[in-house]
Design an enzyme around this catalytic site. Structure first.
Site, PDB file in Angstrom:
ATOM      1  N   GLU A  78      12.103 -12.324 -16.811  1.00 25.65           N
ATOM      2  CA  GLU A  78      11.816 -11.590 -18.040  1.00 25.65           C
ATOM      3  C   GLU A  78      13.097 -11.221 -18.785  1.00 25.65           C
ATOM      4  O   GLU A  78      14.112 -10.937 -18.142  1.00 25.65           O
ATOM      5  CB  GLU A  78      10.955 -10.353 -17.749  1.00 25.65           C
ATOM      6  N   HIS A 109       6.170  -5.669 -19.450  1.00 25.54           N
ATOM      7  CA  HIS A 109       6.661  -4.731 -18.427  1.00 25.54           C
ATOM      8  C   HIS A 109       6.523  -3.270 -18.897  1.00 25.54           C
ATOM      9  O   HIS A 109       7.519  -2.571 -19.074  1.00 25.54           O
ATOM     10  CB  HIS A 109       8.123  -5.042 -18.053  1.00 25.54           C
ATOM     11  N   MET A 163       0.844  -1.199   0.000  1.00 25.07           N
ATOM     12  CA  MET A 163       0.000   0.000   0.000  1.00 25.07           C
ATOM     13  C   MET A 163       0.873   1.241   0.000  1.00 25.07           C
ATOM     14  O   MET A 163       0.678   2.172   0.774  1.00 25.07           O
ATOM     15  CB  MET A 163      -0.899  -0.060   1.240  1.00 25.07           C
ATOM     16  N   GLY A 164       1.862   1.251  -0.877  1.00 24.27           N
ATOM     17  CA  GLY A 164       2.673   2.448  -1.070  1.00 24.27           C
ATOM     18  C   GLY A 164       1.947   3.382  -2.026  1.00 24.27           C
ATOM     19  O   GLY A 164       0.729   3.331  -2.163  1.00 24.27           O
ATOM     20  N   ARG A 165       2.725   4.202  -2.691  1.00 25.28           N
ATOM     21  CA  ARG A 165       2.124   5.185  -3.606  1.00 25.28           C
ATOM     22  C   ARG A 165       1.267   4.520  -4.671  1.00 25.28           C
ATOM     23  O   ARG A 165       0.148   4.964  -4.955  1.00 25.28           O
ATOM     24  CB  ARG A 165       3.227   6.000  -4.284  1.00 25.28           C
ATOM     25  N   ILE A 166       1.802   3.453  -5.287  1.00 25.03           N
ATOM     26  CA  ILE A 166       1.070   2.846  -6.401  1.00 25.03           C
ATOM     27  C   ILE A 166      -0.176   2.120  -5.902  1.00 25.03           C
ATOM     28  O   ILE A 166      -1.260   2.269  -6.468  1.00 25.03           O
ATOM     29  CB  ILE A 166       1.990   1.907  -7.215  1.00 25.03           C
ATOM     30  N   THR A 215       1.797  -5.945 -11.425  1.00 28.71           N
ATOM     31  CA  THR A 215       2.542  -4.901 -12.145  1.00 28.71           C
ATOM     32  C   THR A 215       3.757  -4.469 -11.325  1.00 28.71           C
ATOM     33  O   THR A 215       4.299  -3.394 -11.544  1.00 28.71           O
ATOM     34  CB  THR A 215       1.658  -3.657 -12.425  1.00 28.71           C
ATOM     35  N   SER A 216       4.178  -5.311 -10.353  1.00 24.88           N
ATOM     36  CA  SER A 216       5.305  -4.892  -9.505  1.00 24.88           C
ATOM     37  C   SER A 216       6.602  -5.577  -9.965  1.00 24.88           C
ATOM     38  O   SER A 216       7.295  -5.021 -10.827  1.00 24.88           O
ATOM     39  CB  SER A 216       4.989  -5.158  -8.031  1.00 24.88           C
ATOM     40  N   ARG A 217       6.902  -6.753  -9.432  1.00 23.29           N
ATOM     41  CA  ARG A 217       8.062  -7.503  -9.898  1.00 23.29           C
ATOM     42  C   ARG A 217       7.668  -8.979  -9.997  1.00 23.29           C
ATOM     43  O   ARG A 217       6.996  -9.506  -9.105  1.00 23.29           O
ATOM     44  CB  ARG A 217       9.245  -7.361  -8.939  1.00 23.29           C
TER      45      ARG A 217
HETATM   46  C1  GLV Z   1       9.280  -0.239 -13.220  1.00 18.21           C
HETATM   47  O1  GLV Z   1       9.045  -1.398 -13.070  1.00 18.21           O
HETATM   48  C2  GLV Z   1       9.986   0.556 -12.266  1.00 18.21           C
HETATM   49  O2  GLV Z   1      10.418   0.041 -11.236  1.00 18.21           O
HETATM   50  O3  GLV Z   1      10.144   1.746 -12.538  1.00 18.21           O
HETATM   51  C1  GLV Z   2       6.170   2.903  -5.524  1.00 12.73           C
HETATM   52  O1  GLV Z   2       6.559   4.007  -5.846  1.00 12.73           O
HETATM   53  C2  GLV Z   2       5.279   2.658  -4.405  1.00 12.73           C
HETATM   54  O2  GLV Z   2       5.591   3.172  -3.343  1.00 12.73           O
HETATM   55  O3  GLV Z   2       4.262   1.968  -4.569  1.00 12.73           O
END
Ligand code: GLV
Ligand code: GLV
Length: 320
Positions: free
Chosen positions: A268, A286, A155-158, A237-239
């Site tokens: 990947e 990605h 639950m960070g920015r994204i 959409t993270s890693r």
């Molecule tokens: C993309 O996956 C990033 O980390 O910027």
């Molecule tokens: C990435 O920037 C996050 O904090 O989700």
């Protein structure tokens, strides 16, 4: 005074290249293909600074090949490609690009979620291949999104930007992360905190928004997948390596979950061949941050980090 010599591993969008060429003595390969290890070692040797991609492994060997490197500015928010302790020992600063790609990545997360739920790539292929013989009451039925539960792991920015978009779909939003939000933030976002296993069990859509590190590696393993609902969709959409990809293939084959939307993969650009064959899996290369505007902003942030460093100031986005 001569300009700092910057080694850039890939070609960046034109407005970024123009500024880089003004501010620095820029070394890069016009061929713009993933750099071989040998070229990386050669390029870093006499560089004062380096601009790396998330696909470049900046490990101890690379850092030790450099004789005068002061900074590696990663063109990404994630920095799991960096050996931070080797960088610290070598007194090389590492920076990333937080914030500027948040909304763009949240948009893509929703595109992927909706694509897999409503079978958009399959439907598009159906029409383009000439199979569409007219409206059908039973063809290409997908899953509803509105009114369902969205589980956010991280639950960070994204994660928060994804949550804000979910409000428009009338979804119930749950989340789990290590550092729980304040009550005020939870209220503002309309999200409720659950334990990790409650989140797995309760989500119709589970979306991953955490960095890759020792704690999150294979967090979504066979056991976690078995806890999910049979009708659930997993979105990443993270890693890639946060999911055990082999276990995911198995879960999909056994219909333990309904489908997956994946923008990232464990190895990947390598992808488990089973994932390419399943129609309930949407695969993207990605592209979370891949809008023109955002890729330019990321580049400008990289430039600001480099400029601060060579002015003897602390860059704004140092990670350690
Ligand atoms: C993309 O996956 C990033 O980390 O910027
Ligand atoms: C990435 O920037 C996050 O904090 O989700």
């Amino acid at each position: 005074m001569s300009l700092p010599r910057i080694f850039l591993t890939r070609v960046l969008p034109l407005p970024v290249m123009e500024r880089l060429n003004i501010e620095f003595d820029l070394q890069f390969d016009e061929a713009d293909i993933p750099l071989s290890r040998a070229k990386m070692m050669e390029g870093v040797k006499n560089a004062d600074g380096m601009i790396s991609m998330l696909s470049d492994s900046i490990d101890r060997e690379v850092l030790e090949a450099a004789s005068q490197l002061k900074i590696v500015a990663n063109y990404a928010v994630g920095y799991n490609n960096m050996d931070l302790s080797a960088a610290k020992e070598k007194q090389v600063l590492i920076t990333n690009t937080p914030g500027v790609l948040t909304e763009t990545t949240a948009d893509l997360t929703w595109a992927l979620l909706m694509a897999v739920a409503r079978r958009i790539p399959e439907a598009n292929q159906w029409v383009k291949s000439g199979k569409w013989a007219g409206w059908s009451p039973t063809e290409l039925m997908g899953a509803d999104i509105y009114g369902k539960t969205l589980g956010l792991l991280g639950m960070g920015r994204i994660g928060q930007a994804v949550a804000r978009r979910a409000a428009g779909f009338g979804m119930q939003i749950f989340y789990y992360c290590r550092h729980r939000l304040s009550e005020k933030s939870e209220e503002a976002l309309g999200v409720s905190y659950l334990s990790f296993s409650e989140l797995l069990e309760g989500s119709d859509f589970l979306s991953l928004h955490l960095p890759l590190n020792e704690d999150s590696l294979h967090l979504i393993d066979q056991k976690a997948l078995q806890r999910m609902k049979p009708g659930a969709f997993l979105i990443n959409t993270s890693r890639g390596a946060i999911i055990d990809e082999k276990a995911l293939c198995h879960a999909l084959e056994e219909k333990e979950i309904a489908g997956a939307g994946l923008d990232v993969f464990e190895a990947e650009p390598g992808i488990s061949p089973q994932l390419l064959q399943m129609e309930n899996v949407v695969t993207l290369p990605h592209i979370g941050s891949a809008s023109f505007e955002t890729r330019v902003k990321m580049g400008f942030m990289v430039i600001d980090n480099l400029l601060s460093c060579f002015k003897g100031q602390m860059p704004s986005n140092v990670v350690e």
